[in-house]
Design a protein around this motif. Sequence first.
Motif, short mmCIF file in Angstrom:
data_model
loop_
_atom_site.label_atom_id
_atom_site.label_comp_id
_atom_site.label_asym_id
_atom_site.label_seq_id
_atom_site.Cartn_x
_atom_site.Cartn_y
_atom_site.Cartn_z
N PHE A 429 0.84 -1.20 0.00
CA PHE A 429 0.00 0.00 0.00
C PHE A 429 0.87 1.25 0.00
CE2 PHE A 429 -2.51 3.38 1.70
CZ PHE A 429 -3.72 3.20 1.07
N LEU A 436 -0.16 5.83 -7.55
CA LEU A 436 -1.46 6.16 -8.14
C LEU A 436 -1.73 7.65 -8.00
CD1 LEU A 436 -3.49 4.33 -9.47
CD2 LEU A 436 -4.80 4.28 -7.39
N VAL A 448 -0.44 -5.00 -9.38
CA VAL A 448 -1.53 -5.84 -8.87
C VAL A 448 -1.61 -7.14 -9.66
CG1 VAL A 448 -4.02 -5.98 -8.79
CG2 VAL A 448 -2.89 -3.97 -7.89
N GLN B 72 -1.02 8.18 9.35
CA GLN B 72 -0.43 8.67 8.11
C GLN B 72 -1.37 8.48 6.92
OE1 GLN B 72 1.05 6.72 10.25
NE2 GLN B 72 2.92 7.73 10.91
N TRP B 73 -2.15 7.42 6.95
CA TRP B 73 -3.06 7.15 5.84
C TRP B 73 -4.51 7.42 6.22
CZ3 TRP B 73 -0.49 1.71 5.12
CH2 TRP B 73 0.81 1.88 4.62
N PHE B 138 -10.38 0.62 4.58
CA PHE B 138 -9.12 -0.09 4.75
C PHE B 138 -9.29 -1.29 5.68
CE2 PHE B 138 -4.73 -0.59 6.31
CZ PHE B 138 -4.02 -0.49 5.14
N LEU B 182 -7.97 -4.05 -4.16
CA LEU B 182 -6.91 -3.24 -3.55
C LEU B 182 -6.58 -2.04 -4.44
CD1 LEU B 182 -4.73 -2.74 -1.43
CD2 LEU B 182 -3.21 -4.20 -2.72
N ALA B 183 -6.44 -2.30 -5.74
CA ALA B 183 -6.17 -1.19 -6.66
C ALA B 183 -7.29 -0.16 -6.56
CB ALA B 183 -6.02 -1.71 -8.08
N ILE B 186 -7.11 1.81 -3.28
CA ILE B 186 -6.09 2.86 -3.34
C ILE B 186 -6.60 4.03 -4.19
CG2 ILE B 186 -3.76 3.42 -4.09
CD1 ILE B 186 -2.99 0.53 -3.49
N GLY B 187 -7.23 3.67 -5.32
CA GLY B 187 -7.77 4.72 -6.17
C GLY B 187 -8.81 5.56 -5.44
N TRP B 189 -9.02 6.04 -2.29
CA TRP B 189 -8.31 6.82 -1.27
C TRP B 189 -7.72 8.08 -1.91
CZ3 TRP B 189 -2.83 7.56 -0.48
CH2 TRP B 189 -2.48 8.03 0.79
N VAL B 190 -7.18 7.92 -3.10
CA VAL B 190 -6.55 9.07 -3.76
C VAL B 190 -7.59 10.10 -4.18
CG1 VAL B 190 -5.28 9.78 -5.81
CG2 VAL B 190 -4.49 7.83 -4.49
N LYS B 194 -7.85 11.22 0.48
CA LYS B 194 -6.95 10.49 1.38
C LYS B 194 -7.59 10.18 2.72
CE LYS B 194 -3.10 11.77 -1.21
NZ LYS B 194 -1.74 12.13 -1.38
N PHE B 196 -10.21 6.98 4.60
CA PHE B 196 -10.84 5.69 4.40
C PHE B 196 -12.20 5.63 5.07
CE2 PHE B 196 -6.44 4.13 3.69
CZ PHE B 196 -6.66 3.60 2.44
#
Lengths: 517, 510
Positions: A429, A436, A448, B72-73, B138, B182-183, B186-187, B189-190, B194, B196
């Motif tokens: 992560f 990303l 992935v 941090q996340w 998450f 997971l991808a 993350i997407g 989250w972005v 940022k 969850f």
Amino acid sequence: MTELKLPSIDYAALAPILIMLGAALLGVLIEAFVPRKQRRLAQLSLGLLAVLAALVMVIVNSGDRLITAGGAIAVDGPTLFLQGAILVLAAMALLLIGERSVERGGAFVAQAAVTAESADDRRQAEGSNGATEVYPLTSFAIGGMLIFVAANDLLTMFIALEVFSLPLYLLCALARRRRLLSQEAAMKYFLLGAYASAFFLFGVALVYGFTSGIPGRSAGVDFATIHAAVTESPASEVLLFGGVALLAIGLLFKAAAAPFHVWTPDVYQGAPTPVTGFMAACTKVAAFGALLRVFHVAFSGAAWDFTPVLGAVAVLTMLVGAVLAVTQTDIKRLLAYSSIANAGYLLVGVLAPSKDGLSGTMFYLVAYGFSVLAAFAVVTLVRDADGEATHLSRWAGLGRRSPFFAAIFTFILLAFAGIPLTSGFMSKFAIFAPALDAGQAWLVVAGVLTSMVLAFPYLRVVVMMWLSEPGESTPTVTVPGGLTSAALTIGVLATLVLGVVPGPLLDLANGAAEFVR
Amino acid sequence: MSNFPFLSVLTVAPLVGALVVALLPRRRPDLAKQVALGWSLLVLVLSVVMWVAFKTDGDRLQFRESYTWIPQWDARFTFAADGIALVMLMLIAVLVPLVILASWHDAESSKRSVPVYFALLLILESTMIGVFAAADVFLFYVFFEVMLVPMYFLIGSYGGHQRQYAAVKFFLYSLVGGLFMLAAVIGLWVVGGKTFDWQALTQVDISTGTERWLFLGFFLAFAIKAPFFPFHTWLPDAGGAAPAGAAALLVGVLDKVGTFGILRYCLPLFPEASKWFAPWALALGVIGIIYAALLAVGQNDLKRLVSYTSIAHFGFIGVGIFAFTTQAGTGAVLYMLNHGLATGLLFLVVGMLVARRGSALISDFGGAGKLVPLLAGVLFFAGLASLALPGTAPFVSEFLVLIGTFTVNKPVAVIATLGIILAAAYVLWMVQRTTQGTLNPALAEIEPMRRDLNLREKVVVAPLIALIVLLGFYPKPVTDVINPAVRATMEDVGRTDPAPEVGSIQEAAK
């Protein structure tokens, strides 16, 4: 004649490096003057003490952000973080190298020069005590790595590269068992490594040429000059691109990225397993430390030009590592290909041009180093009368024979596969998120997809250990001595803790994620 | 009492129990079983208290707890339950003790550690509770993936024929879906600033293209997990090879994570994309209903047959979700519960039959009802519940799904109704071939086949039968809990129910 001006040297900032190299020199003296019987203890304690002292100095220096030694060494956040990482992992590796109770006489030969398969060699294999040159050699390698991640110009970086590579070539040749394989590995590593070094040096020359001719600046290979040259130099960009490409080849070779990876499986398999662990953990940290510094500090202005190429290298590395790992039948080769694939993931982090990308990559390096050392520690324990049983078919049913070690190894494999609650997931992560964020979706997708492929070989080992019936030839797991147990415990605990509470280390990495220029 | 941290305690408690059980000496298997059973009953009691404390007219997410995890996340240990999650938690709490009781002797035949088997069941319970209780994307992902590990070992170590193959296939299929997710996580989250936090993420406006890709990442993982056609091929293998108790949990609860995930994550987080993909999802659902039912008719292995019937039922659930009406949605959630009860029962009963006969092949049975009348009767009842006979709980849910779908999409509802006919075919034919007709002479010679249900087995099936009948006649306590959550979900998607007046239906359908 102009007056010779001595550069100012901040000895405190250089202390970790000086301690390690000093300990290495002292180790050579111990070889000469201390009686054979006491050498091992003296060398091992000296090595561990030096690593600890260097680590203490890194912690003492932790606030330093400076360039010293005439601009040759940069002591900044990433330097200190990576030096700390190298030292901690090296301490674990030293514990594995020092282990004597698993195999009579240790994993190393007494005399490397004895011809393989000769009568002397057989006598040696019977269990005469191993040579103690491994300790100073390891100390030299560690010292070189410490310089490598701190180097602030390309020449210092080259010298550091040689200082840590030459001892590694030698260490690879010292395996007690399967001597021919070990010597072949060392030879291969040395020849290809020499080529890679030559590429690197040639790249330095081209970059030097590129930096000449900027008004008000003399040519040089320090990173500040290169950084200025990338935007201001009147010289042809061919020099720049050629130089970057050749430098990258040299560094990617050490990082075991495709297509410069071919040495990895052979060397990982042939080298004595503790040394393999040392290379997989520490060399990786050093190589990626240098890659980060070169691309984030020196050539950051040319990011648009090298990112697609390095991205392609990253994808290729992930693919090669993952796909070839599927076909492996030897646990050490499997771990070698897994380490190649991991180099690909790390490159994704290198290509994320942000603070998060930098700290994520550093986090990944530490997390991976702990896991991989623990993995090789288990490999040293699974053995029969002929030494380590590395063929996968021999691991069938290990879960029945030794559930405890099989469970540990399963946990580490799950970490490699990136299952949550292990450090492997957190580090994935930490790398994919900044990538990303930087718009490198294609790298994340490749990461992935290859993770899916890579899960298969890991799972196959798990199936082997737990779901197959033990056969006649299933080896037992040797009860590890105190040193291996300590290394294994540290590795497994770190993998678990970093997977459950990664916050503190992430904090540390975030705080360190800024280069000085 | 409503301030009590129900969800975190429920998640951690089975884990502690698992540790205790795993540390018990291997020579004392009975002690391990008793401790495991006691622990799961404790979880059940706690869940019942939580059910009572849940306010049906209260907030959408209740029992919210939040603790710092990775600042941090901005990943936090956030737990919260809506009505849908509550129902699923209840189902877990009910099923696990019964499964432990039903698996009393399962682990002994495998030459492997008995305490570990029960420890794995408790770990599985913990992760399953966590996945439904998480309100942080998450955290949800972590449980979603970790859930695989205990199930992998349950199938791989204690399963039957072809267990290795089935375990690896199960793990890899789920992992593939999980990594796509997971991808997408993350997407999300972005683009989501940022964070969850689920509630914060529902407020985020995502550009259409990105939203569709993220939806696909999540949907793929859930469609594999559920499983929907054409991602279903792992389930018959896993269900066929798993020990009966684990299979009941696998199909009864674990797979519901897929449909729950669609309801909790796909629809509220990506409403536009959900609407855009809805026709495709409906098509997958309808194909699944018919295709899996046809395959079920042709099975000669009892456990694989039950697995295929589940795939057909998941088709119904999928149709109910993507019809976007409160009726169909409530039906789908109710179906998740009822399917867990009915198929759980069916799997457990089949497990009892298979354990007696030593084979799961239908052709090895025949006329078993003459030897074990009570067991055959329970099998018949479980089958009837599974084909949604009126008076059993699944009927209510299937009916709700169908009428809810009919108001907005007639062709889908009509085709799905054909599935009911096929369900009757595969269930009745299976019952006939195993328990009715002339007695298979080979069967009478097998000593265990002459033993009917013992007390332990009666205790296992009785609560499930009672619940199925009770909810078949009086589903209101459950629908009251589900309804507000489903209505809120449908509002997230921006769909309101068509007005009930005559004549307005066609307009609404447009």
